[in-house]
Design a protein around this motif. Structure first.
Motif, PDB file in Angstrom:
ATOM      1  N   UNK A   1       3.762   9.103 -11.702  1.00  0.00           N
ATOM      2  CA  UNK A   1       2.978   9.451 -12.884  1.00  0.00           C
ATOM      3  C   UNK A   1       1.522   9.272 -12.499  1.00  0.00           C
ATOM      4  N   UNK A   2       0.837  10.400 -12.289  1.00  0.00           N
ATOM      5  CA  UNK A   2      -0.528  10.388 -11.764  1.00  0.00           C
ATOM      6  C   UNK A   2      -1.385  11.327 -12.594  1.00  0.00           C
TER       7      UNK A   2
ATOM      8  N   UNK B   1       0.856   6.178   9.364  1.00  0.00           N
ATOM      9  CA  UNK B   1       1.714   6.586   8.250  1.00  0.00           C
ATOM     10  C   UNK B   1       0.911   7.118   7.067  1.00  0.00           C
ATOM     11  N   UNK B   2      -0.237   6.511   6.803  1.00  0.00           N
ATOM     12  CA  UNK B   2      -1.030   6.936   5.653  1.00  0.00           C
ATOM     13  C   UNK B   2      -1.461   8.400   5.785  1.00  0.00           C
ATOM     14  N   UNK B   3      -1.957   8.767   6.974  1.00  0.00           N
ATOM     15  CA  UNK B   3      -2.358  10.151   7.196  1.00  0.00           C
ATOM     16  C   UNK B   3      -1.187  11.101   7.130  1.00  0.00           C
TER      17      UNK B   3
ATOM     18  N   UNK C   1      -1.552   3.948  -2.670  1.00  0.00           N
ATOM     19  CA  UNK C   1      -2.415   4.438  -3.743  1.00  0.00           C
ATOM     20  C   UNK C   1      -1.806   4.311  -5.133  1.00  0.00           C
ATOM     21  N   UNK C   2      -0.647   3.686  -5.254  1.00  0.00           N
ATOM     22  CA  UNK C   2      -0.027   3.546  -6.572  1.00  0.00           C
ATOM     23  C   UNK C   2       0.779   2.261  -6.613  1.00  0.00           C
ATOM     24  N   UNK C   3       1.131   1.855  -7.830  1.00  0.00           N
ATOM     25  CA  UNK C   3       1.964   0.672  -8.003  1.00  0.00           C
ATOM     26  C   UNK C   3       3.379   1.092  -8.395  1.00  0.00           C
TER      27      UNK C   3
ATOM     28  N   UNK D   1      -2.314   5.676 -18.766  1.00  0.00           N
ATOM     29  CA  UNK D   1      -2.031   7.002 -18.232  1.00  0.00           C
ATOM     30  C   UNK D   1      -2.846   7.296 -16.982  1.00  0.00           C
ATOM     31  N   UNK D   2      -4.008   6.649 -16.846  1.00  0.00           N
ATOM     32  CA  UNK D   2      -4.850   6.930 -15.701  1.00  0.00           C
ATOM     33  C   UNK D   2      -4.492   6.143 -14.464  1.00  0.00           C
ATOM     34  N   UNK D   3      -3.587   5.175 -14.568  1.00  0.00           N
ATOM     35  CA  UNK D   3      -3.228   4.343 -13.421  1.00  0.00           C
ATOM     36  C   UNK D   3      -2.069   4.966 -12.670  1.00  0.00           C
TER      37      UNK D   3
END
Length: 342
Positions: free
Chosen positions: A141-142, A255-257, A276-278, A303-305
């Motif tokens: 959810x982004x 891995x990130x790239x 970049x997310x939880x 909603x923004x997280x």
């Protein structure tokens, strides 16, 4: 019987029923799902079907715990799990463009499972266990939108060309992995890449192989002293038009790239990268998607997280469903002359 119709019965409590039934029907027992047969209407057969369904419901909870343990997902109480797998597209909670299936292919022992584990937010697993087939679903959810990414680790399909071809045809993005300490695994990736191009070209009836939405991953970069494949070689063999990353599932190098490259191929936000997310519980995610507010004091993110949840009940769609998907996509261009997986 078609292989897609096979299923396995729980043994506990069923053996006595079959023994009793066969005393009156020495000619044998037909499969319970063949409801059109006279025997299927027999009251004892009906009782068996009801018992089997009940056993399945009981086993579902045990399977969830087993799958969670084997995949490294944190185990949770079964009464806090959804009743079924969450498919955002079927539930009407997202758009088709936000749903993607990533097919992971490569030789054995190159680190496919651990790279998928990293994407799911789990730790590196040192002990090696051969993967037959694994299916994972991560829901995001982004920015107020829902996204669904399915990972199909098709390691067990090396010896089953038709099954592997079906996986290829249903894949939106491909992650091809070889090991930097194994030159033969690079050769296998080259063969897989050509197979993907040929399958996709045949599906849409193109004369020339299409560009494949794939990312190539040279894993085990941490074993530098054992390296036998250099970056310059990979570029010469695979070309420069496919993203290539040297990675280490063990220490996280590259891995990130690589995850960002997968996201770009699918038109997904960069926030789908694990850092970049939880991670939130699956039931919290469901409440978030349908617009319900959490109770006072709950940790429902705004909603923004950027947040994500793992679907503990996710399993690969049936082969029948995948075949329908393939045949449906092929008819958008031309009516297929025969099944495309043959």
């Amino acid at each position: 019987m078609n292989t897609t119709e096979k299923f396995y019965l729980p043994v506990d409590g069923i053996l006595e029923m079959f023994t009793s039934l066969t005393e009156h029907h020495q000619s044998g027992i037909m499969h319970p799902v063949l409801q059109s047969t006279p025997l299927a209407q027999h009251p004892k057969v009906s009782a068996i079907v009801k018992t089997v369904k009940g056993c399945w419901r009981q086993q579902d909870k045990r399977v969830v715990a087993s799958r969670s343990s084997s995949s490294g997902i944190r185990q949770v109480s079964t009464d806090r799990l959804p009743k079924m797998s969450v498919d955002l597209l079927e539930l009407g909670l997202t758009k088709p463009r936000n749903c993607h299936r990533v097919v992971v292919l490569g030789a054995p022992k190159v680190g496919k499972t651990n790279i998928v584990r990293r994407f799911l937010g789990n730790e590196f697993e040192e002990n090696y266990e051969p993967t037959t087939e694994d299916f994972h679903r991560k829901l995001f959810h982004i920015g107020g939108e829902a996204y669904q990414v399915d990972f199909l680790d098709a390691a067990g399909e090396r010896d089953f060309p038709a099954k592997r071809r079906l996986s290829i045809l249903t894949g939106d993005i491909f992650l091809l992995i070889f090991s930097l300490d194994d030159r033969e695994s690079l050769s296998e990736v080259c063969e897989l890449l050509n197979e993907i191009k040929a399958a996709k070209a045949k599906l849409v009836k193109l004369k020339h192989p299409p560009r494949v939405p794939a990312v190539i991953c040279g894993n085990k970069a941490d074993l530098d002293s054992q390296r036998v494949v250099r970056r310059s070689e990979v570029g010469k063999i695979l070309g420069e038009d496919i993203p290539f990353f040297e990675t280490s599932a063990k220490n996280g190098t590259g891995l990130e790239g690589m995850f960002r490259a997968l996201a770009n191929l699918g038109g997904l936000p960069d926030e789908t990268s694990p850092s970049r997310h939880q991670i939130i519980p699956i039931l919290t995610y469901q409440s978030l998607c349908i617009g319900q507010r959490g109770r006072r004091g709950s940790r429902v993110p705004g909603l923004g997280a950027p947040c994500a949840a793992l679907d503990p009940l996710a399993c690969r769609p049936s082969f029948t469903s995948d075949l329908r998907l393939v045949l449906g996509s092929s008819t958008k261009h031309n009516k297929p002359e025969k099944c495309q997986i043959q």
